[in-house]
Design a protein around this motif. Sequence first.
Motif, PDB file in Angstrom:
ATOM      1  N   GLN A 133     -15.157  38.692 -26.224  1.00  0.00           N
ATOM      2  CA  GLN A 133     -16.389  38.750 -27.009  1.00  0.00           C
ATOM      3  C   GLN A 133     -16.906  37.357 -27.351  1.00  0.00           C
ATOM      4  O   GLN A 133     -16.131  36.450 -27.657  1.00  0.00           O
ATOM      5  CB  GLN A 133     -16.154  39.521 -28.310  1.00  0.00           C
ATOM      6  N   SER A 134     -18.223  37.201 -27.297  1.00  0.00           N
ATOM      7  CA  SER A 134     -18.854  35.987 -27.800  1.00  0.00           C
ATOM      8  C   SER A 134     -18.893  36.046 -29.326  1.00  0.00           C
ATOM      9  O   SER A 134     -18.755  37.119 -29.926  1.00  0.00           O
ATOM     10  CB  SER A 134     -20.274  35.859 -27.247  1.00  0.00           C
ATOM     11  N   ASP A 136     -21.470  35.624 -31.361  1.00  0.00           N
ATOM     12  CA  ASP A 136     -22.618  36.383 -31.877  1.00  0.00           C
ATOM     13  C   ASP A 136     -22.431  37.880 -31.666  1.00  0.00           C
ATOM     14  O   ASP A 136     -22.834  38.695 -32.507  1.00  0.00           O
ATOM     15  CB  ASP A 136     -23.900  35.909 -31.214  1.00  0.00           C
ATOM     16  N   TYR A 137     -21.826  38.268 -30.549  1.00  0.00           N
ATOM     17  CA  TYR A 137     -21.557  39.681 -30.301  1.00  0.00           C
ATOM     18  C   TYR A 137     -20.545  40.189 -31.327  1.00  0.00           C
ATOM     19  O   TYR A 137     -20.716  41.266 -31.915  1.00  0.00           O
ATOM     20  CB  TYR A 137     -21.021  39.849 -28.878  1.00  0.00           C
ATOM     21  N   SER A 140     -22.205  40.722 -34.644  1.00  0.00           N
ATOM     22  CA  SER A 140     -23.053  41.915 -34.704  1.00  0.00           C
ATOM     23  C   SER A 140     -22.211  43.168 -34.907  1.00  0.00           C
ATOM     24  O   SER A 140     -22.609  44.090 -35.623  1.00  0.00           O
ATOM     25  CB  SER A 140     -23.892  42.033 -33.428  1.00  0.00           C
ATOM     26  N   GLY A 191     -26.456  43.644 -31.411  1.00  0.00           N
ATOM     27  CA  GLY A 191     -27.030  42.332 -31.698  1.00  0.00           C
ATOM     28  C   GLY A 191     -28.373  42.071 -31.053  1.00  0.00           C
ATOM     29  O   GLY A 191     -28.954  41.005 -31.248  1.00  0.00           O
ATOM     30  N   VAL A 195     -28.457  38.494 -27.713  1.00  0.00           N
ATOM     31  CA  VAL A 195     -27.002  38.504 -27.895  1.00  0.00           C
ATOM     32  C   VAL A 195     -26.325  39.205 -26.721  1.00  0.00           C
ATOM     33  O   VAL A 195     -25.308  38.721 -26.191  1.00  0.00           O
ATOM     34  CB  VAL A 195     -26.628  39.194 -29.228  1.00  0.00           C
ATOM     35  N   MET A 196     -26.868  40.327 -26.277  1.00  0.00           N
ATOM     36  CA  MET A 196     -26.245  41.046 -25.172  1.00  0.00           C
ATOM     37  C   MET A 196     -26.345  40.265 -23.869  1.00  0.00           C
ATOM     38  O   MET A 196     -25.404  40.250 -23.067  1.00  0.00           O
ATOM     39  CB  MET A 196     -26.888  42.426 -25.012  1.00  0.00           C
ATOM     40  N   GLN A 199     -23.692  37.725 -24.012  1.00  0.00           N
ATOM     41  CA  GLN A 199     -22.375  38.331 -23.869  1.00  0.00           C
ATOM     42  C   GLN A 199     -22.113  38.730 -22.418  1.00  0.00           C
ATOM     43  O   GLN A 199     -21.026  38.489 -21.881  1.00  0.00           O
ATOM     44  CB  GLN A 199     -22.258  39.548 -24.784  1.00  0.00           C
TER      45      GLN A 199
END
Length: 295
Positions: A133-134, A136-137, A140, A191, A195-196, A199
Motif C-alpha cells: 500500500q502507498s 495515501d491509500y 484513505s 481515496g 490516490v488509486m 497506488q
Amino acid sequence: MGGMASKEDNPTGPTALRMIIGGQLRRLREGANITRGEAAYEIRGSESKISRMELGRVSFRLRDVEDLMVMYGVTDEGEVERVLELCREANRPSWWHRYGEALPDWFSTYLDMETAASTIRTYEVQLVPGLLQSRDYARSLLMLGYGHTPLQEIDYRIDVRIARQKVLDREHEPATLWTVIDEAALHRPFGGRTVMREQLTSLIEACDRPNVRIQVVPFSSGAHSGAGAPFTWLRFAYPELKDVIYMEHLTGGLYLDRDADVDAYQAAMEHLCVQAAQPRETPDIINRIIRDHYS
C-alpha cells in the motif's frame, strides 16, 4: 543446538524468537529425559511455567534459562551465552513498540511473525495488500473507520503500515511476497482517482522487484476457491517455527498452525494461483484498469 541463528543474522521479532528458544529448551529437556515437573522444580516454578516457556508465550528470566540448560547437560559456556543473548534480544521491545497505544493488542503477535517470515503469501479480496500500500491509500482506508479515533493515532497506524514494508527491503535475506489479488480490489476507488492511480502505478513498479510476485484473479474467472476469505500464509526459515495461516476480522486475528488447517489453505492458495492470471500479465491488467477508470 548448532542450528540456532545469532541475533546478528536473525530478523525475527520477540514472539518468533521466544518460540525458537522455547522449542530448543523443549528438545533439550526431552533429550535429557527430564519431565516438566523436574524442570519446574529446578527453577522453583510450576509445570505450567515450563510449558509457557517452551511454547514461547512468556519472556525469559535469564537465570532460569541458564539453570535449565545446565540441568539439561549443556556444558559449553559459549553455547549457553549465545542462548542467553537470544533471550535478551527476545525480551527487548519490538520495533513497533513505540506505536503500541495506537495498535490493537491482538495485532502485535502478527507484526512479530510477519517480521520473522521468509515467505509471505496473501490473498486479498477488497484491498491492496498492506505490504504494497502507498501512504495515501493506507490513509484513505484508515480514515474510513475514523470515528472518534484521534488523528495522531491514525498517523501512527499509517506509520506502522509503511514500516512493515521494510521486511521486503531488509539487507539480509528480504522476505519474499507472493500475493493474489481479486480484480475487484483494484477497481474499488479508495481515496479517489488520484490516490488509486498512484497506488496502481506503485503495484506495477512492484512487479519488477525480484522478491515480489503479484497475480490478479480477473472477473472472467468467475467463482474461485478463495471467494470471500482473505488470508495470509506465513512461512519461516527456521525449522522451529511451523507455517501459520493468519486471518483478520474486525476485533481480532485468528492464527492456524495445525497441519490439517495449513494444508487446506495451502491447497486453496495453489488453486488460486492457477485460476489467476500469470504474474507476467499483471502489469497489462493494471494498466488497462488505470486507462479505463483512473486516467
